[in-house]
Design an enzyme around this catalytic site. Structure first.
Site, PDB file in Angstrom:
ATOM      1  N   LYS A  69       4.598   0.797  -8.234  1.00  0.00           N
ATOM      2  CA  LYS A  69       3.996   0.926  -6.894  1.00  0.00           C
ATOM      3  C   LYS A  69       4.996   0.752  -5.745  1.00  0.00           C
ATOM      4  O   LYS A  69       4.823   1.327  -4.679  1.00  0.00           O
ATOM      5  CB  LYS A  69       2.868  -0.102  -6.726  1.00  0.00           C
ATOM      6  CG  LYS A  69       1.618   0.242  -7.510  1.00  0.00           C
ATOM      7  CD  LYS A  69       0.496  -0.724  -7.174  1.00  0.00           C
ATOM      8  CE  LYS A  69      -0.722  -0.467  -8.030  1.00  0.00           C
ATOM      9  NZ  LYS A  69      -1.878  -1.276  -7.637  1.00  0.00           N
ATOM     10  N   ASP A 112      -5.544   0.415  -2.351  1.00  0.00           N
ATOM     11  CA  ASP A 112      -5.958  -0.890  -2.892  1.00  0.00           C
ATOM     12  C   ASP A 112      -6.593  -1.757  -1.799  1.00  0.00           C
ATOM     13  O   ASP A 112      -7.597  -2.436  -2.028  1.00  0.00           O
ATOM     14  CB  ASP A 112      -4.746  -1.623  -3.490  1.00  0.00           C
ATOM     15  CG  ASP A 112      -4.289  -1.005  -4.795  1.00  0.00           C
ATOM     16  OD1 ASP A 112      -5.126  -0.441  -5.527  1.00  0.00           O
ATOM     17  OD2 ASP A 112      -3.082  -1.083  -5.101  1.00  0.00           O
TER      18      ASP A 112
END
Ligand code: ATR
Length: 285
Positions: A69, A112
């Site tokens: 990520k 997220d």
């Protein structure tokens, strides 16, 4: 699924990626809306090389998971300002360059933080609420950002004080140690640590005696689905939100970025639940 020359390609890159629930969730959503697309798990070591391959193969949308990520950022053409600020990207959208109509341009997003916010907002308004976030890793950063953006007063609790204070400073919020929790008053608790995950499903991040003060308790652990923390919280009279909620909501935001269509949330949740029933260990503490 009828795969043919017009099938749009989607996938998740991570390492390991074998246990990712994203393929089942996104394939169910694509099928439910009648979109000619397929979503595959891609185990990747070198994220830069993988991106060259994804562009060459004409992938349209990609999820990024652990451990890529943060490292993916340097390889992207356009990074959404929020993803840039959080320093992590979990979603790629590959679009043809409008100048030549061919070369793919890779856009990076972070959903997220949105997922955490959406999952909680289904149950409680966040503005003005105090939220205790347990943990200070990548998940806590995205969750803390999302809740802070929604107007909540975030408080970080973490085992390692230095890491906890670093995140609290970044968010511009407070830090407390686990030892100080008895004197803390908060409306919502979110566990972003791995505590309670199988095989240590009998562990909980917080003493059950401290739970009755919270209105809502959310866990991001989803194996098991009903963690020890959520069992204790339910017994204490709190509204509980399981780990599939954030997974579902961040996935729903990805689906909308890729397809421009409203994600079929019920279908996606159902797909996740049936997949978990196969793997989920039955436990009794
Ligand atoms: P992620 O990026 O997925 O959030 P991470 O960076 O490894 O994962 O962060 C894990 C978090 O869980 C950390 O806040 C960690 O606390 P420390 O900073 O003290 O390591 C927390 N954590 C993991 N195991 C824990 C345990 N047994 N008790 C308390 N906190 C724990």
């Amino acid at each position: 699924m009828n795969i043919n020359g017009n099938t749009s390609l989607y996938g998740v890159i991570g390492n390991p990626v074998g246990h990712s629930l994203s393929p089942v969730m996104h394939n169910a959503a694509l099928a439910a809306l009648g979109i000619n697309g397929a979503y595959v798990p891609l185990n990747v070591v070198n994220v830069g090389d993988a991106l060259i391959g994804l562009k060459a193969l004409g992938f349209r949308g990609v999820s990024i998971t652990i451990p890529h990520k943060e490292t993916i950022l340097e390889f992207l053409d356009v990074v959404d300002p929020v993803a840039e600020r959080i320093g992590a990207v979990n979603t790629l959208l590959l679009k043809n360059n409008p100048d030549d109509g061919a070369t793919p341009v890779v856009h990076g997003f972070n959903t997220d933080w949105l997922g955490a916010r959406m999952a909680l907002e289904e149950h409680i308004s966040l503005a003005g609420r105090t939220v205790l976030v347990a943990g200070a890793g990548g998940a806590a950063k995205a969750v803390g950002y999302g809740l802070h953006e929604a107007g909540a007063k975030v408080l970080i609790v973490n085992r390692t004080e230095k890491t906890g204070r670093k995140l609290a400073d970044w968010l511009g919020c407070g830090f407390v140690s686990f030892g100080e929790l008895a004197s803390v008053q908060a409306d919502i608790l979110v566990n972003t640590t791995s505590v309670g995950m199988v095989p240590r499903a009998c562990d909980s991040v917080i003493d059950p005696d401290l739970l009755p003060g919270f209105k809502v308790v959310m866990d991001i652990v989803y194996a098991p689905l009903k963690t020890r923390l959520l069992q204790d919280a339910e017994a204490a009279g709190c509204v509980v939100i399981d780990g599939l909620a954030m997974l579902l909501c961040q996935g729903a935001a990805q689906f909308e970025i890729w397809t421009g269509q409203r994600p079929p949330l019920d279908v996606m949740r159902q797909a996740l639940e049936s997949e978990l029933q196969v793997d989920d260990a039955v436990f009794d503490c």
